[in-house]
Design a protein around this motif. Structure first.
Motif, short mmCIF file in Angstrom:
data_model
loop_
_atom_site.label_atom_id
_atom_site.label_comp_id
_atom_site.label_asym_id
_atom_site.label_seq_id
_atom_site.Cartn_x
_atom_site.Cartn_y
_atom_site.Cartn_z
N ASP A 177 0.77 -0.95 -0.04
CA ASP A 177 0.05 -0.05 -0.08
C ASP A 177 1.04 1.18 0.09
OD1 ASP A 177 -1.54 2.06 0.52
OD2 ASP A 177 -2.72 1.23 2.36
N ILE A 178 1.25 1.77 -1.27
CA ILE A 178 2.13 2.77 -1.31
C ILE A 178 1.35 4.12 -0.98
CG2 ILE A 178 3.50 1.87 -3.08
CD1 ILE A 178 2.44 3.63 -5.10
N ASN A 179 0.17 4.23 -0.80
CA ASN A 179 -0.39 5.25 -0.31
C ASN A 179 -0.26 6.81 -1.40
OD1 ASN A 179 -2.34 4.70 1.74
ND2 ASN A 179 -0.10 4.16 3.17
N THR A 180 0.05 6.39 -2.36
CA THR A 180 0.22 7.49 -3.46
C THR A 180 -0.42 7.12 -4.91
OG1 THR A 180 2.29 7.34 -4.13
CG2 THR A 180 2.04 8.98 -2.56
N VAL A 181 -1.12 7.95 -5.63
CA VAL A 181 -1.40 7.42 -6.84
C VAL A 181 -0.81 8.03 -8.07
CG1 VAL A 181 -3.74 6.63 -5.89
CG2 VAL A 181 -3.63 8.88 -6.86
N LYS A 182 -0.94 7.53 -9.12
CA LYS A 182 -0.44 8.08 -10.48
C LYS A 182 -1.35 9.06 -11.29
CE LYS A 182 1.99 6.63 -14.84
NZ LYS A 182 2.43 5.45 -15.52
N ARG A 183 -2.62 8.47 -11.08
CA ARG A 183 -3.84 9.19 -11.49
C ARG A 183 -5.04 9.65 -10.74
NH1 ARG A 183 -2.36 4.78 -14.33
NH2 ARG A 183 -3.86 3.73 -13.03
N GLY A 184 -5.50 10.67 -10.81
CA GLY A 184 -6.55 10.98 -9.93
C GLY A 184 -7.70 10.11 -9.96
N ALA A 185 -7.97 9.51 -11.15
CA ALA A 185 -8.97 8.42 -11.18
C ALA A 185 -9.01 7.23 -9.99
CB ALA A 185 -9.00 7.92 -12.57
N ASP A 186 -7.76 6.97 -9.74
CA ASP A 186 -7.49 6.21 -8.58
C ASP A 186 -7.93 6.53 -7.34
OD1 ASP A 186 -6.44 4.27 -10.66
OD2 ASP A 186 -4.39 5.12 -10.05
N ARG A 187 -8.31 7.72 -7.02
CA ARG A 187 -8.75 8.25 -5.81
C ARG A 187 -10.39 8.30 -5.76
NH1 ARG A 187 -5.47 8.61 -2.21
NH2 ARG A 187 -3.11 9.58 -2.57
N ARG A 188 -11.01 8.16 -4.57
CA ARG A 188 -12.42 8.19 -4.34
C ARG A 188 -12.87 9.59 -5.35
NH1 ARG A 188 -14.71 10.22 -0.12
NH2 ARG A 188 -13.15 9.84 1.11
N THR A 189 -12.09 10.79 -4.66
CA THR A 189 -12.50 11.90 -5.22
C THR A 189 -12.14 12.45 -6.52
OG1 THR A 189 -10.33 12.87 -4.38
CG2 THR A 189 -12.22 12.81 -2.67
N LYS A 190 -11.57 11.59 -7.39
CA LYS A 190 -10.85 11.48 -8.76
C LYS A 190 -10.06 12.74 -8.78
CE LYS A 190 -13.79 8.42 -9.99
NZ LYS A 190 -13.32 7.04 -9.69
N GLU A 191 -9.51 13.23 -7.63
CA GLU A 191 -8.40 14.37 -7.65
C GLU A 191 -7.33 13.65 -7.08
OE1 GLU A 191 -9.92 18.01 -6.25
OE2 GLU A 191 -11.82 17.86 -7.39
N MET A 192 -6.04 14.32 -7.56
CA MET A 192 -4.75 13.85 -6.77
C MET A 192 -4.48 14.67 -5.88
SD MET A 192 -2.64 13.02 -10.21
CE MET A 192 -1.03 12.30 -9.37
N ARG A 193 -3.97 14.36 -4.85
CA ARG A 193 -3.38 15.13 -3.48
C ARG A 193 -1.93 15.71 -3.79
NH1 ARG A 193 -4.78 10.71 0.71
NH2 ARG A 193 -2.42 10.58 0.35
N THR A 194 -1.68 16.45 -3.32
CA THR A 194 -0.18 17.24 -3.27
C THR A 194 0.97 15.97 -3.22
OG1 THR A 194 -0.99 19.32 -2.28
CG2 THR A 194 1.17 18.94 -2.29
N ASP A 195 0.70 15.04 -2.12
CA ASP A 195 1.75 14.18 -2.12
C ASP A 195 1.90 13.01 -3.10
OD1 ASP A 195 -0.85 13.43 -0.57
OD2 ASP A 195 0.21 11.52 -0.22
N ASP A 196 0.76 13.06 -3.94
CA ASP A 196 0.68 12.19 -5.23
C ASP A 196 1.70 12.78 -6.19
OD1 ASP A 196 -1.47 10.56 -4.24
OD2 ASP A 196 -2.86 11.82 -5.06
N LYS A 197 1.92 14.25 -6.13
CA LYS A 197 2.43 14.76 -7.13
C LYS A 197 4.11 14.95 -6.87
CE LYS A 197 -1.81 17.39 -8.15
NZ LYS A 197 -2.35 18.48 -8.26
N THR A 198 4.53 14.68 -5.60
CA THR A 198 5.81 15.17 -5.33
C THR A 198 6.80 14.25 -6.17
OG1 THR A 198 5.75 13.77 -3.17
CG2 THR A 198 5.08 16.06 -2.83
N GLY A 199 8.21 14.60 -6.12
CA GLY A 199 9.04 13.87 -6.82
C GLY A 199 9.42 12.65 -6.03
N SER A 200 9.27 12.49 -4.67
CA SER A 200 9.21 11.35 -3.96
C SER A 200 8.23 10.46 -3.65
CB SER A 200 9.93 11.75 -2.50
OG SER A 200 8.83 12.53 -1.82
N ALA A 201 7.19 10.81 -4.36
CA ALA A 201 6.01 9.77 -4.48
C ALA A 201 6.47 8.33 -4.68
CB ALA A 201 4.80 10.24 -5.32
N PRO A 202 6.08 7.45 -3.96
CA PRO A 202 6.67 5.92 -4.11
C PRO A 202 6.47 5.45 -5.71
CG PRO A 202 5.90 6.01 -2.18
CD PRO A 202 5.52 7.37 -2.52
#
Length: 167
Positions: free
Chosen positions: A125-150
């Motif tokens: 469970d890496i707790n970050t997503v590549k696409r907003g569609a992978d989140r319930r809200t369909k929006e990416m969070r800030t941590d999904d976009k950081t350079g260190s996202a797993p």
């Protein structure tokens, strides 16, 4: 049974980090958290060495061979299990999230240097997503976009999300 719980001390620190603004956030985990891997005795016979852990128990690396003994192996399979940091909203959790990604990169780099025949499976469970569609809200969070996202570390090493081929 392989068990890799985060230390009680590490869990207590993380719990304190969740109180950063003075309030415990909804869903705060109490007690140790970590990774548990359960395997058959047959698979355990193919494990080479002990599991190694990094990042306060949030990463585990195990190696398996295909031979009856290590000297008979013609290839190895590396399993890397990741328990990412959920919504690192304060400086402490952000540092822990960065540590998970840095240690993950280190493990994968070391595997790649070890041999071309080695196979790699990463799960967890890496707790970050590549696409907003992978989140319930369909929006990416800030941590999904950081350079260190797993997910970015995994992609950098040429690993493919199996969900991409399913969906």
């Amino acid at each position: 049974l392989e068990c890799c719980p985060a230390s009680n001390m590490g869990s207590a620190i993380t719990e304190e980090w969740n109180k950063d603004d003075g309030d415990v956030k909804q869903g705060t985990r109490t007690g140790p958290a970590g990774i548990v891997v359960v395997m058959s005795k047959e698979l355990k016979r193919h494990r080479r060495g002990r599991a190694t852990t990094k990042a306060c128990g949030r990463l585990m690396h195990m190696v398996f061979g295909n031979g009856a003994t290590e000297s008979q192996d013609t290839e190895k399979i590396h399993y890397v299990i990741v328990y990412g940091v959920s919504n690192p909203s304060n400086k402490h959790k952000k540092r822990l999230a960065e540590t998970v990604s840095l240690e993950l990169d280190g493990i994968l780099t070391k595997i790649r240097r070890g041999g071309d025949n080695d196979k790699i499976v990463v799960c967890g469970d890496i707790n970050t997503v590549k696409r907003g569609a992978d989140r319930r809200t369909k929006e990416m969070r800030t941590d999904d976009k950081t350079g260190s996202a797993p997910w970015k570390v995994l992609e950098t090493h040429g690993l493919v999300d199996v969900m991409d081929s399913i969906c």
